[in-house]
Design a protein around this motif. Sequence first.
Motif, PDB file in Angstrom:
ATOM      1  N   SER A  32       0.835  -1.193   0.000  1.00  0.00           N
ATOM      2  CA  SER A  32       0.000   0.000   0.000  1.00  0.00           C
ATOM      3  C   SER A  32       0.870   1.244   0.000  1.00  0.00           C
ATOM      4  N   SER A  33       0.243   2.411   0.238  1.00  0.00           N
ATOM      5  CA  SER A  33       0.966   3.677   0.241  1.00  0.00           C
ATOM      6  C   SER A  33       0.057   4.772   0.779  1.00  0.00           C
ATOM      7  N   PRO A  34       0.621   5.784   1.454  1.00  0.00           N
ATOM      8  CA  PRO A  34      -0.180   6.950   1.820  1.00  0.00           C
ATOM      9  C   PRO A  34      -0.750   7.662   0.589  1.00  0.00           C
ATOM     10  N   MET A  35      -0.120   7.461  -0.568  1.00  0.00           N
ATOM     11  CA  MET A  35      -0.566   8.072  -1.815  1.00  0.00           C
ATOM     12  C   MET A  35      -1.922   7.511  -2.250  1.00  0.00           C
ATOM     13  N   TYR A  36      -2.316   6.346  -1.710  1.00  0.00           N
ATOM     14  CA  TYR A  36      -3.512   5.657  -2.174  1.00  0.00           C
ATOM     15  C   TYR A  36      -4.759   5.997  -1.352  1.00  0.00           C
ATOM     16  N   GLY A  37      -4.816   7.183  -0.796  1.00  0.00           N
ATOM     17  CA  GLY A  37      -6.006   7.597  -0.067  1.00  0.00           C
ATOM     18  C   GLY A  37      -6.235   6.781   1.192  1.00  0.00           C
ATOM     19  N   HIS A  38      -7.398   6.118   1.281  1.00  0.00           N
ATOM     20  CA  HIS A  38      -7.761   5.350   2.471  1.00  0.00           C
ATOM     21  C   HIS A  38      -7.174   3.938   2.473  1.00  0.00           C
ATOM     22  N   ALA A  39      -6.386   3.558   1.484  1.00  0.00           N
ATOM     23  CA  ALA A  39      -6.008   2.156   1.297  1.00  0.00           C
ATOM     24  C   ALA A  39      -5.335   1.545   2.524  1.00  0.00           C
ATOM     25  N   GLU A  40      -4.410   2.259   3.143  1.00  0.00           N
ATOM     26  CA  GLU A  40      -3.733   1.687   4.320  1.00  0.00           C
ATOM     27  C   GLU A  40      -4.736   1.373   5.430  1.00  0.00           C
ATOM     28  N   SER A  41      -5.653   2.287   5.682  1.00  0.00           N
ATOM     29  CA  SER A  41      -6.651   2.066   6.727  1.00  0.00           C
ATOM     30  C   SER A  41      -7.579   0.914   6.376  1.00  0.00           C
ATOM     31  N   VAL A  42      -7.923   0.790   5.106  1.00  0.00           N
ATOM     32  CA  VAL A  42      -8.779  -0.312   4.665  1.00  0.00           C
ATOM     33  C   VAL A  42      -8.067  -1.645   4.867  1.00  0.00           C
ATOM     34  N   VAL A  43      -6.804  -1.718   4.481  1.00  0.00           N
ATOM     35  CA  VAL A  43      -6.028  -2.946   4.691  1.00  0.00           C
ATOM     36  C   VAL A  43      -6.007  -3.313   6.172  1.00  0.00           C
ATOM     37  N   GLY A  44      -5.708  -2.331   7.026  1.00  0.00           N
ATOM     38  CA  GLY A  44      -5.641  -2.602   8.450  1.00  0.00           C
ATOM     39  C   GLY A  44      -6.964  -3.076   9.021  1.00  0.00           C
ATOM     40  N   ARG A  45      -8.051  -2.418   8.629  1.00  0.00           N
ATOM     41  CA  ARG A  45      -9.382  -2.794   9.126  1.00  0.00           C
ATOM     42  C   ARG A  45      -9.750  -4.208   8.685  1.00  0.00           C
ATOM     43  N   LEU A  46      -9.544  -4.520   7.411  1.00  0.00           N
ATOM     44  CA  LEU A  46      -9.934  -5.835   6.906  1.00  0.00           C
ATOM     45  C   LEU A  46      -9.078  -6.944   7.491  1.00  0.00           C
ATOM     46  N   ALA A  47      -7.781  -6.688   7.631  1.00  0.00           N
ATOM     47  CA  ALA A  47      -6.907  -7.699   8.227  1.00  0.00           C
ATOM     48  C   ALA A  47      -7.332  -8.006   9.652  1.00  0.00           C
ATOM     49  N   MET A  48      -7.753  -6.979  10.390  1.00  0.00           N
ATOM     50  CA  MET A  48      -8.220  -7.180  11.757  1.00  0.00           C
ATOM     51  C   MET A  48      -9.526  -7.976  11.769  1.00  0.00           C
ATOM     52  N   GLU A  49     -10.472  -7.584  10.901  1.00  0.00           N
ATOM     53  CA  GLU A  49     -11.757  -8.265  10.883  1.00  0.00           C
ATOM     54  C   GLU A  49     -11.623  -9.732  10.487  1.00  0.00           C
ATOM     55  N   LEU A  50     -10.698 -10.024   9.593  1.00  0.00           N
ATOM     56  CA  LEU A  50     -10.490 -11.404   9.148  1.00  0.00           C
ATOM     57  C   LEU A  50      -9.541 -12.165  10.060  1.00  0.00           C
ATOM     58  N   ASP A  51      -8.955 -11.469  11.025  1.00  0.00           N
ATOM     59  CA  ASP A  51      -8.017 -12.069  11.980  1.00  0.00           C
ATOM     60  C   ASP A  51      -6.806 -12.688  11.271  1.00  0.00           C
ATOM     61  N   ILE A  52      -6.253 -11.929  10.308  1.00  0.00           N
ATOM     62  CA  ILE A  52      -5.097 -12.439   9.572  1.00  0.00           C
ATOM     63  C   ILE A  52      -3.925 -11.458   9.602  1.00  0.00           C
ATOM     64  N   ALA A  53      -4.028 -10.396  10.397  1.00  0.00           N
ATOM     65  CA  ALA A  53      -2.990  -9.365  10.380  1.00  0.00           C
ATOM     66  C   ALA A  53      -1.617  -9.936  10.692  1.00  0.00           C
ATOM     67  N   ASP A  54      -1.539 -10.872  11.635  1.00  0.00           N
ATOM     68  CA  ASP A  54      -0.246 -11.432  12.020  1.00  0.00           C
ATOM     69  C   ASP A  54       0.338 -12.333  10.945  1.00  0.00           C
ATOM     70  N   GLU A  55      -0.480 -12.744   9.981  1.00  0.00           N
ATOM     71  CA  GLU A  55      -0.005 -13.642   8.923  1.00  0.00           C
ATOM     72  C   GLU A  55       0.421 -12.896   7.664  1.00  0.00           C
ATOM     73  N   LEU A  56       0.073 -11.624   7.570  1.00  0.00           N
ATOM     74  CA  LEU A  56       0.357 -10.872   6.356  1.00  0.00           C
ATOM     75  C   LEU A  56       1.742 -10.236   6.397  1.00  0.00           C
ATOM     76  N   PHE A  57       2.300 -10.057   5.214  1.00  0.00           N
ATOM     77  CA  PHE A  57       3.548  -9.322   5.032  1.00  0.00           C
ATOM     78  C   PHE A  57       3.134  -7.921   4.615  1.00  0.00           C
ATOM     79  N   MET A  58       3.143  -6.990   5.568  1.00  0.00           N
ATOM     80  CA  MET A  58       2.618  -5.648   5.345  1.00  0.00           C
ATOM     81  C   MET A  58       3.698  -4.733   4.769  1.00  0.00           C
ATOM     82  N   ALA A  59       3.454  -4.215   3.583  1.00  0.00           N
ATOM     83  CA  ALA A  59       4.401  -3.313   2.919  1.00  0.00           C
ATOM     84  C   ALA A  59       3.706  -2.003   2.603  1.00  0.00           C
ATOM     85  N   THR A  60       4.400  -0.907   2.828  1.00  0.00           N
ATOM     86  CA  THR A  60       3.870   0.389   2.420  1.00  0.00           C
ATOM     87  C   THR A  60       5.026   1.285   1.995  1.00  0.00           C
TER      88      THR A  60
END
Length: 319
Positions: free
Chosen positions: A98-126
């Motif tokens: 993701s990127s801060p350049m992409y508007g809400h994208a970082e927040s969307v990624v964070g919210r969805l990863a939390m809701e799906l309970d997969i945040a600890d399994e993802l390789f988060m890049a920004t």
Amino acid sequence: MRQHPIPRGSDLRLTRRGFLGLSAAAGALALLGPGGFAARAEEGLIRRAIPASGERIPVIGLGTARTFNVNPADTAAMEPLKAVMARFFEGGGRLVDSSPMYGHAESVVGRLAMELDIADELFMATKVWTRGREEGIAQMERSAERMGVEQLELIQVHNLVALRSHLNTLRRWRREGRVRYIGVTHSRTSAHEELTRIVEKEPIDFVQLNYNIAERNAERRLLPAAADNGVAVLVNEPFEKGTLFRRVRDQLLPEWAGEAGARSWAQFFLKFIVSHPAVTCAIPATSDPEHAADNVAASHGVLPDRELRERMARHFHDL
């Protein structure tokens, strides 16, 4: 090979829309949790090593430019993206860029990863995309907060903006364990010479660049330089903003596409990219859950060898 802080972890033809219809269980990730699909996701999963550490990651990731820029409070807009993330994860995908350049994208990624309970399994890049040392630090701290993690796997200097200032910060953060990997990005062929110089001179772990079956300039100097200098490669614009699909509209896959492990045009294009030995991971972006499943399927099975890659390129060129 550069030393790096200890990584987390060790390592037939179908239409684009028809591919996911083979698996009615795909949408159940949110109900069953990620563990229920772990064995299926690992079957035949192709991984590549990050040269800086030896950590192996799946060869298909998920980009978020344009596609994930929705208001996180908009439930209707978030639902298809939640399905995208679920099907990507179910298929073995782990790296999300993701990127801060992409508007809400970082927040969307964070919210969805939390809701799906997969945040600890993802390789988060920004990325960091601002001018000034202090502004960059503040932006990177916000990115980690928005993506819901204490430590990001990868931060990249976006489009080389304020390169020297941000690389100095990122090298310090890497030493301190605040980020695991650092890199640079660009999405234009005109930047390949500059990216090559950086890859050859700077102690970075990743370079992100544009490369696909129609735009092969990176093969000349940039990809060899990355391989020679132990730099992992992320590939953006794998479908050339949809141009590749318009080119093959109403065209059937060649009968021999199965030899490359491709069952759709998306997989044909992605298999071509990730079969290059210097490429670590391609990051197609989508807001369509079926397309996400189709894309991540390219990280399974076989990859074309050099001879078959050239056959694929010739076939596309001749269409």
